[in-house]
Design a protein around this motif. Structure first.
Motif, PDB file in Angstrom:
ATOM      1  N   THR A   2       0.908  -1.232   0.158  1.00 50.22           N
ATOM      2  CA  THR A   2       0.086   0.163   0.135  1.00 50.22           C
ATOM      3  C   THR A   2       0.713   1.200  -0.160  1.00 50.22           C
ATOM      4  O   THR A   2       1.862   1.399   0.737  1.00 50.22           O
ATOM      5  CB  THR A   2      -0.906  -0.048   1.281  1.00 50.22           C
ATOM      6  OG1 THR A   2      -1.680  -1.093   1.277  1.00 50.22           O
ATOM      7  CG2 THR A   2      -1.984   1.201   1.065  1.00 50.22           C
ATOM      8  N   SER A   3       0.508   2.281  -0.671  1.00 52.08           N
ATOM      9  CA  SER A   3       1.218   3.514  -0.812  1.00 52.08           C
ATOM     10  C   SER A   3       0.771   4.372   0.377  1.00 52.08           C
ATOM     11  O   SER A   3      -0.101   4.481   0.698  1.00 52.08           O
ATOM     12  CB  SER A   3       0.925   4.224  -2.112  1.00 52.08           C
ATOM     13  OG  SER A   3       1.510   5.333  -2.329  1.00 52.08           O
ATOM     14  N   ALA A   4       1.953   5.197   0.895  1.00 48.92           N
ATOM     15  CA  ALA A   4       1.836   5.988   1.955  1.00 48.92           C
ATOM     16  C   ALA A   4       1.181   7.353   1.735  1.00 48.92           C
ATOM     17  O   ALA A   4       0.705   7.998   2.361  1.00 48.92           O
ATOM     18  CB  ALA A   4       3.062   6.015   2.728  1.00 48.92           C
ATOM     19  N   TYR A   5       1.718   7.433   0.375  1.00 46.41           N
ATOM     20  CA  TYR A   5       1.182   9.026  -0.063  1.00 46.41           C
ATOM     21  C   TYR A   5       0.524   8.805  -1.388  1.00 46.41           C
ATOM     22  O   TYR A   5       0.658   8.021  -2.312  1.00 46.41           O
ATOM     23  CB  TYR A   5       2.447   9.762  -0.556  1.00 46.41           C
ATOM     24  CG  TYR A   5       3.424   9.887   0.595  1.00 46.41           C
ATOM     25  CD1 TYR A   5       3.267  11.031   1.772  1.00 46.41           C
ATOM     26  CD2 TYR A   5       4.353   9.022   0.993  1.00 46.41           C
ATOM     27  CE1 TYR A   5       3.973  11.082   2.722  1.00 46.41           C
ATOM     28  CE2 TYR A   5       5.159   9.380   2.137  1.00 46.41           C
ATOM     29  CZ  TYR A   5       4.880  10.295   3.091  1.00 46.41           C
ATOM     30  OH  TYR A   5       5.504  10.351   4.126  1.00 46.41           O
ATOM     31  N   CYS A   6      -0.242   9.840  -1.502  1.00 46.81           N
ATOM     32  CA  CYS A   6      -1.281   9.728  -2.829  1.00 46.81           C
ATOM     33  C   CYS A   6      -0.373  10.229  -4.159  1.00 46.81           C
ATOM     34  O   CYS A   6       0.214  10.965  -4.136  1.00 46.81           O
ATOM     35  CB  CYS A   6      -2.158  10.927  -2.837  1.00 46.81           C
ATOM     36  SG  CYS A   6      -3.187  11.366  -4.232  1.00 46.81           S
ATOM     37  N   ASP A   7      -0.569   9.418  -5.357  1.00 44.07           N
ATOM     38  CA  ASP A   7       0.254   9.678  -6.206  1.00 44.07           C
ATOM     39  C   ASP A   7      -0.142  10.777  -7.158  1.00 44.07           C
ATOM     40  O   ASP A   7       0.469  11.121  -8.102  1.00 44.07           O
ATOM     41  CB  ASP A   7       0.161   8.289  -7.118  1.00 44.07           C
ATOM     42  CG  ASP A   7      -1.045   7.932  -7.757  1.00 44.07           C
ATOM     43  OD1 ASP A   7      -2.029   8.452  -7.504  1.00 44.07           O
ATOM     44  OD2 ASP A   7      -1.116   6.863  -8.841  1.00 44.07           O
ATOM     45  N   HIS A   8      -1.228  11.516  -6.960  1.00 39.92           N
ATOM     46  CA  HIS A   8      -1.589  12.563  -7.487  1.00 39.92           C
ATOM     47  C   HIS A   8      -1.379  14.009  -6.576  1.00 39.92           C
ATOM     48  O   HIS A   8      -0.828  14.909  -7.299  1.00 39.92           O
ATOM     49  CB  HIS A   8      -3.320  12.604  -7.913  1.00 39.92           C
ATOM     50  CG  HIS A   8      -3.750  13.836  -8.651  1.00 39.92           C
ATOM     51  ND1 HIS A   8      -3.596  13.863  -9.784  1.00 39.92           N
ATOM     52  CD2 HIS A   8      -4.489  14.762  -7.975  1.00 39.92           C
ATOM     53  CE1 HIS A   8      -4.179  14.898 -10.184  1.00 39.92           C
ATOM     54  NE2 HIS A   8      -4.797  15.420  -9.343  1.00 39.92           N
TER      55      HIS A   8
END
Length: 61
Positions: A2-8
């Motif tokens: 799971t990503s910790a930061y939004c990719d947008h």
């Protein structure tokens, strides 16, 4: 994973409120075919996009 930061927007995902980020990514063309995981050849035009899969043929927006 799971990503910790939004990719947008780059803000932490745990902050929530990323509905606008999801909506902003929606018009993006697919990069991989969900049926076979093959990488697609994508062409983006002012009116939309097209994507070609060697196995399954053409997808058009």
């Amino acid at each position: 994973m799971t990503s910790a930061y939004c990719d947008h927007c780059g803000r932490p995902v745990s902050e929530g409120g990323h509905a606008a980020c999801v909506a902003a990514r929606e018009p993006e063309p697919p990069r991989h075919r969900s049926a076979c995981r093959r990488r697609l050849v994508v062409q983006v035009t002012p009116t939309g996009w097209s994507a070609h899969c060697v196995e399954h043929g053409m997808l058009i927006s």
